[in-house]
Scaffold this motif. Structure first.
Motif, PDB file in Angstrom:
ATOM      1  N   ILE A   1       0.715  -1.071   0.174  1.00 43.56           N
ATOM      2  CA  ILE A   1       0.076   0.068   0.008  1.00 43.56           C
ATOM      3  C   ILE A   1       0.961   1.193   0.045  1.00 43.56           C
ATOM      4  O   ILE A   1       0.629   2.199  -0.888  1.00 43.56           O
ATOM      5  CB  ILE A   1      -0.920   0.104   1.288  1.00 43.56           C
ATOM      6  CG1 ILE A   1      -2.046  -1.320   0.898  1.00 43.56           C
ATOM      7  CG2 ILE A   1      -1.428   1.326   1.532  1.00 43.56           C
ATOM      8  CD1 ILE A   1      -2.896  -1.378   2.226  1.00 43.56           C
ATOM      9  N   ARG A   2       1.751   1.324   0.916  1.00 43.57           N
ATOM     10  CA  ARG A   2       2.839   2.290   0.880  1.00 43.57           C
ATOM     11  C   ARG A   2       3.544   2.545  -0.458  1.00 43.57           C
ATOM     12  O   ARG A   2       3.638   3.664  -0.939  1.00 43.57           O
ATOM     13  CB  ARG A   2       3.635   2.076   1.971  1.00 43.57           C
ATOM     14  CG  ARG A   2       4.742   3.331   1.837  1.00 43.57           C
ATOM     15  CD  ARG A   2       5.929   3.268   3.072  1.00 43.57           C
ATOM     16  NE  ARG A   2       6.806   2.038   2.563  1.00 43.57           N
ATOM     17  CZ  ARG A   2       7.665   1.298   3.191  1.00 43.57           C
ATOM     18  NH1 ARG A   2       8.175   1.772   4.336  1.00 43.57           N
ATOM     19  NH2 ARG A   2       8.606   0.374   2.781  1.00 43.57           N
ATOM     20  N   GLU A   3       3.899   1.493  -0.922  1.00 42.66           N
ATOM     21  CA  GLU A   3       4.776   1.568  -2.151  1.00 42.66           C
ATOM     22  C   GLU A   3       4.017   1.993  -3.547  1.00 42.66           C
ATOM     23  O   GLU A   3       4.160   2.712  -4.288  1.00 42.66           O
ATOM     24  CB  GLU A   3       5.385   0.246  -2.733  1.00 42.66           C
ATOM     25  CG  GLU A   3       6.390  -0.178  -1.779  1.00 42.66           C
ATOM     26  CD  GLU A   3       6.969  -1.508  -2.007  1.00 42.66           C
ATOM     27  OE1 GLU A   3       6.411  -2.157  -2.886  1.00 42.66           O
ATOM     28  OE2 GLU A   3       7.914  -1.863  -1.587  1.00 42.66           O
ATOM     29  N   ARG A   4       2.496   1.760  -3.477  1.00 41.31           N
ATOM     30  CA  ARG A   4       1.443   2.095  -4.565  1.00 41.31           C
ATOM     31  C   ARG A   4       1.274   3.473  -4.281  1.00 41.31           C
ATOM     32  O   ARG A   4       1.207   4.188  -5.414  1.00 41.31           O
ATOM     33  CB  ARG A   4       0.120   1.246  -4.351  1.00 41.31           C
ATOM     34  CG  ARG A   4       0.491  -0.100  -4.988  1.00 41.31           C
ATOM     35  CD  ARG A   4      -0.875  -0.822  -5.342  1.00 41.31           C
ATOM     36  NE  ARG A   4      -0.667  -2.014  -5.618  1.00 41.31           N
ATOM     37  CZ  ARG A   4      -0.461  -2.336  -6.795  1.00 41.31           C
ATOM     38  NH1 ARG A   4      -0.645  -1.349  -7.777  1.00 41.31           N
ATOM     39  NH2 ARG A   4      -0.293  -3.843  -7.295  1.00 41.31           N
ATOM     40  N   ALA A   5       1.205   4.239  -3.227  1.00 36.92           N
ATOM     41  CA  ALA A   5       0.798   5.313  -2.872  1.00 36.92           C
ATOM     42  C   ALA A   5       2.121   6.205  -3.260  1.00 36.92           C
ATOM     43  O   ALA A   5       2.124   7.278  -3.954  1.00 36.92           O
ATOM     44  CB  ALA A   5       0.521   5.632  -1.497  1.00 36.92           C
ATOM     45  N   ALA A   6       3.258   5.891  -2.940  1.00 38.21           N
ATOM     46  CA  ALA A   6       4.639   6.770  -3.101  1.00 38.21           C
ATOM     47  C   ALA A   6       4.789   6.726  -4.730  1.00 38.21           C
ATOM     48  O   ALA A   6       5.170   7.687  -5.238  1.00 38.21           O
ATOM     49  CB  ALA A   6       5.793   5.945  -2.523  1.00 38.21           C
ATOM     50  N   ALA A   7       4.381   5.539  -5.402  1.00 36.80           N
ATOM     51  CA  ALA A   7       4.771   5.561  -6.792  1.00 36.80           C
ATOM     52  C   ALA A   7       3.728   6.709  -7.687  1.00 36.80           C
ATOM     53  O   ALA A   7       4.094   7.164  -8.822  1.00 36.80           O
ATOM     54  CB  ALA A   7       4.254   4.022  -7.466  1.00 36.80           C
ATOM     55  N   CYS A   8       2.451   7.043  -7.032  1.00 33.44           N
ATOM     56  CA  CYS A   8       1.627   8.086  -7.495  1.00 33.44           C
ATOM     57  C   CYS A   8       2.082   9.365  -7.037  1.00 33.44           C
ATOM     58  O   CYS A   8       1.411  10.544  -7.277  1.00 33.44           O
ATOM     59  CB  CYS A   8       0.357   7.724  -7.414  1.00 33.44           C
ATOM     60  SG  CYS A   8      -0.555   6.215  -8.066  1.00 33.44           S
ATOM     61  N   GLY A   9       3.191   9.395  -6.134  1.00 37.47           N
ATOM     62  CA  GLY A   9       3.466  10.738  -5.637  1.00 37.47           C
ATOM     63  C   GLY A   9       2.772  10.995  -4.415  1.00 37.47           C
ATOM     64  O   GLY A   9       2.930  12.278  -3.759  1.00 37.47           O
TER      65      GLY A   9
END
Length: 392
Positions: A360-368
Motif C-alpha cells: 500500500i505504501r509503495e503504490r501510494a508513493a509511486a503516484c507521488g
C-alpha cells in the motif's frame, strides 16, 4: 568536455590502425630499427662530404641516434643524450650535418607527445632560441624552425588526440555504467510492480476463498442457500483472480508489449470486490465520490483491495467503511473497520513487515502520494488511509 573534430577523429583512427599493425612487435625492436636508420642517414652525410673525416666523427654521427630505443620510456633524457653529440658534431664538423636530422625529429616528437609539462615548454623555448641563434642564414633558420617546431607541433597533436581518446573512453565507460544502473533499477522496479500485482490478486482471492470454504461446510445442512452462496463466491473469486493473472502473465509472455499498455483495474471494478467481501459476511459501506486519472484509479483500487483483504484475514470485523473522495488536488482514500484493531508493529517508516501494508505504501508513493495505517479512534478498529495526487 571537448569533442574531437572529423580531422582529429580521422588522425586518431589512422594512428590506431598503424598501432594495431605493429601491435605484436616489441617497441624496442621498432625503435632500434628507427635508431639504425637515423644513424645510417647521419653516417651517409659524413661519407658524402668531400673532407676526409677521422673515425671519431663517424662515431659522433652514430651516437646522435644511439639513445632512440629508450625514447618512449625516457623522452627527456633521450633528447638530451641525442643533443650532446649532435651539438659537438655541429661545432667541429658542421658540413657533415644531414639536411634532415632524423634523430632530432623523432626525439622532439616523442618529448612533445610523452614528456612532462615543464620538459615540453623548455624544449619549445630551446628550439626557437637555438634555431634563431645557431643557424648561419635566414633560409637555414627557417628550414630548421619548420623541421623542429613542426615535429613538436605534430607530437603535441598526437598527445592531444590521445587525451581526447581517453576522455571519450571514460565517457563511454560512464555512459555504460549509467545504462547498466538504469537497466538494473528498471528491472527491480518492474519486479516490484509484478510482485505487488501478484500479491494483491492472489491474497485477496485466496483469502475470500478460504473464508468461504471454511464457512460452507458449517451451513451446508442448516442453511443450504447460504452454502450455495459461499461456493458461488469461491467460484467468482477464482474466476476474477484468473482474469487478473492472465493480464499480468500476458504482458510477461509478450516481449513486445509495453508495460504501461497492460489492462489495469479501475475504480469502476471496485463494487465487484465490495460485493464479494459482503458475501463473506462482512458488512461493507462503500462511497466513491471521485475517480481521477487511470493510474490513480488503479492504485486506489489496489489499496482498497488490499485493505479489505487485511480486514478479512486479520481483523475479525463485522463492518467496514470505504470512502473515496476528492480532497483538494488529491484523491483521499479511507478504509476503516470495527475489528480488534491490532497495532502496526513499528518498522521502517512506522510500517509493519507485512507485505500487504508495504505494498500500500509503495503504490501510494509511486503516484507521488502517501499512505498511513494504524488503530482507529480510541484504539478501536483499524484504519488505512491514503492520499493520491490527481495531477493537473
Amino acid at each position: 568536455m571537448e569533442r574531437m573534430t572529423h580531422a582529429q577523429a580521422w588522425a586518431a583512427g589512422r594512428t590506431e590502425r598503424v598501432r594495431a599493425r605493429f601491435a605484436g612487435v616489441s617497441p624496442y625492436v621498432l625503435d632500434s630499427a628507427l635508431a639504425a636508420g637515423s644513424a645510417g642517414v647521419s653516417v651517409w652525410a659524413v661519407v658524402n662530404d668531400d673532407v676526409g673525416w677521422p673515425w671519431w666523427v663517424y662515431l659522433l654521427a652514430t651516437a646522435t641516434a644511439f639513445p632512440l630505443p629508450w625514447r618512449r620510456r625516457y623522452p627527456g633524457a633521450t633528447v638530451l643524450a641525442c643533443a650532446i653529440p649532435s651539438t659537438v658534431l655541429s661545432v667541429v664538423a658542421h658540413s657533415v650535418m644531414p639536411q634532415v636530422q632524423l634523430y632530432a625529429v623523432v626525439g622532439i616528437y616523442t618529448l612533445a607527445d610523452r614528456g612532462r609539462g615543464w620538459q615540453r615548454w623548455s624544449l619549445l623555448v630551446a628550439l626557437v632560441v637555438g634555431n634563431i641563434l645557431g643557424t648561419r642564414s635566414p633560409n637555414g633558420m627557417l628550414f630548421s624552425l619548420l623541421t623542429s617546431v613542426g615535429s613538436y607541433v605534430f607530437g603535441s597533436l598526437v598527445r592531444e588526440l590521445r587525451r581526447l581518446a581517453r576522455v571519450e573512453a571514460e565517457r563511454a565507460h560512464q555512459v555504460g555504467l549509467r545504462a547498466a544502473s538504469d537497466a538494473a533499477r528498471a528491472v527491480a522496479e518492474e519486479r516490484g510492480r509484478i510482485a505487488r500485482e501478484m500479491h494483491d490478486i492472489l491474497a485477496h482471492a485466496v483469502s475470500l476463498m478460504v473464508i468461504q470454504a471454511e464457512a460452507g461446510p458449517l451451513v451446508v445442512r442448516s442453511d443450504p442457500e447460504r452454502a450455495i452462496k459461499a461456493f458461488d463466491t469461491i467460484a467468482d473469486s477464482g474466476r476474477d483472480a484468473m482474469v487478473q493473472l492472465r493480464r499480468v502473465l500476458g504482458v510477461l509472455k509478450d516481449t513486445d508489449a509495453a508495460p504501461e499498455l497492460a489492462p489495469q483495474p479501475t475504480l469502476a471494478e471496485l463494487p465487484a470486490v465490495v460485493a464479494r467481501v459482503r458475501a463473506s459476511g462482512v458488512r461493507v459501506e462503500s462511497e466513491i465520490e471521485a475517480y481521477g486519472p487511470s493510474d490513480v484509479q488503479t492504485a486506489a483500487y489496489r489499496i482498497v483491495q488490499e485493505a479489505l483483504t487485511n480486514v478479512l484475514k486479520h481483523s475479525d470485523a463485522q463492518s467496514v467503511v470505504v470512502r473515496i473522495a476528492r480532497a483538494g488536488d488529491a484523491l483521499a482514500i479511507e478504509v476503516a473497520d470495527d475489528g480488534r484493531g491490532a497495532p502496526v508493529v513499528a518498522g521502517i517508516d512506522g510500517w509493519s513487515g507485512g507485505r500487504g501494508l508495504v505494498g500500500i505504501r509503495e503504490r501510494a508513493a509511486a503516484c507521488g502520494g502517501s499512505a498511513s495505517a494504524g488503530p482507529g479512534p480510541d484504539g478501536r478498529g483499524f484504519v488505512v488511509a491514503a492520499r493520491l495526487p490527481l495531477g493537473a
